[in-house]
Design an enzyme around this catalytic site. Sequence first.
Site, short mmCIF file in Angstrom:
data_model
loop_
_atom_site.label_atom_id
_atom_site.label_comp_id
_atom_site.label_asym_id
_atom_site.label_seq_id
_atom_site.Cartn_x
_atom_site.Cartn_y
_atom_site.Cartn_z
N LYS A 157 43.96 34.32 40.76
CA LYS A 157 44.25 34.96 41.65
C LYS A 157 46.02 35.42 41.66
O LYS A 157 45.65 33.93 42.19
CB LYS A 157 43.00 35.80 42.37
CG LYS A 157 43.84 37.39 42.44
CD LYS A 157 42.25 37.48 44.38
CE LYS A 157 42.29 39.04 44.53
NZ LYS A 157 41.01 39.09 45.76
N SER B 136 39.34 43.51 44.40
CA SER B 136 41.09 43.49 44.07
C SER B 136 40.71 42.30 43.34
O SER B 136 42.28 41.87 42.68
CB SER B 136 42.03 42.95 45.59
OG SER B 136 41.06 41.91 45.83
N SER C 88 35.44 41.67 47.02
CA SER C 88 36.36 41.93 46.32
C SER C 88 36.08 40.80 45.44
O SER C 88 36.35 40.38 43.99
CB SER C 88 37.65 42.06 46.45
OG SER C 88 38.39 42.57 46.87
#
Length: 385
Positions: free
Chosen positions: A26, A103, A127
């Site tokens: 990420k 996210s 997330s």
Amino acid sequence: MTDPFISTFEDAGHEGPLAGLRLAVKDLFDLAGVPTGAGNPRWRETHGTPGEDAVAVALLRAAGARVVGKTITDELAWSLNGTNAHYGTPENPAAPGRVPGGSSSGSASAVALGLADIGLGTDTGGSIRVPASYCGLFGLRPTHGRVSLEGAVPLAPSFDTAGVLTRDAATLRLAMGVLLEGVAEAGPITRLLAPQDIWAEIPEATRAVVMAKAESLGLPIDREPFFPEGADPSGGAPGRLDATPLETARVAYATLQAWEAWQTHGGWIEANAPEFGPGVAARFANAAKLVSADIEAAQRIRSGVTALVRERLPEGTALAIPAAPGPAFTIGDQPNREAIVRLTCIAGLSGAPGLAVPAGTVDGLPVGLQLVAAQGGDERLLELA
């Protein structure tokens, strides 16, 4: 739909327990020599290139995982949708035309597409758990503080955690075994709590599928309420007595997360005037208006929820609730963010670990079961998975 990767790499990898496994990172975590963008071009422009890997990346690499790319994240990790106004919406192959969840959207997408075996992500308010549910994956939000976030962009530090998404439970357990620090809680999970006051809020179709998954684990299930009957969940805060205890907990979570997000990024926002997508922009604008009285009331509620988790989830017990209210929503639609956070905030407020596992499908679309244990129960959840 958009490719989940912002950039891709040829990484030789190392020997170790994760040798041969591909790692998607990420874009909140530092990779040596690669700019960290945090989902926003202005952030990337105003921050230098890191000289070393984030600790979580370094641990996974040292264990043999091979980095294949950095992935899209919602801006500064403040969304549960999986959309990004600058970089697009990563594909959700389990639910075409629908969001992957955020996210940790790009990491979830890369794993679901088979482009990576391990997706490194973060979970502040859901997330990891929400993308896992939407994409039919396994994911763990660990006990707060058990996985290092050194070298990762923060959002709300007292809630932020780092974990992984995988297609199977064995890989999840292997990767989290590399990341988890500290001593594990003793004893297996032998009982589930599926509180009637939380399950009552779940749409019937999701309730049927996810409850069937919980029952398939073969453990005794208690359905006593999570929140005590007649309790005042407001912590003395005015104007909240008409809310359900679960909604009051959600409001407290949202308030504290927003306060911390503004303390973390408000100065940078005022100095650099970044362009945000509409949802993120609105949340930061509201966060700037919070006052200390809001925070004091929310902290009292947080303390109450933390005490309830200790009481309701003694050793050997896990909370069993859906990871999200239903399947992923269609791109362009607006989700009920409040309904989602009501299911994710208990782990967030208490710092407890939360595991998401695939439960089945509703109208052909994945939904997930969320299992929450008391702090330190990460390994017990992984064994149960």
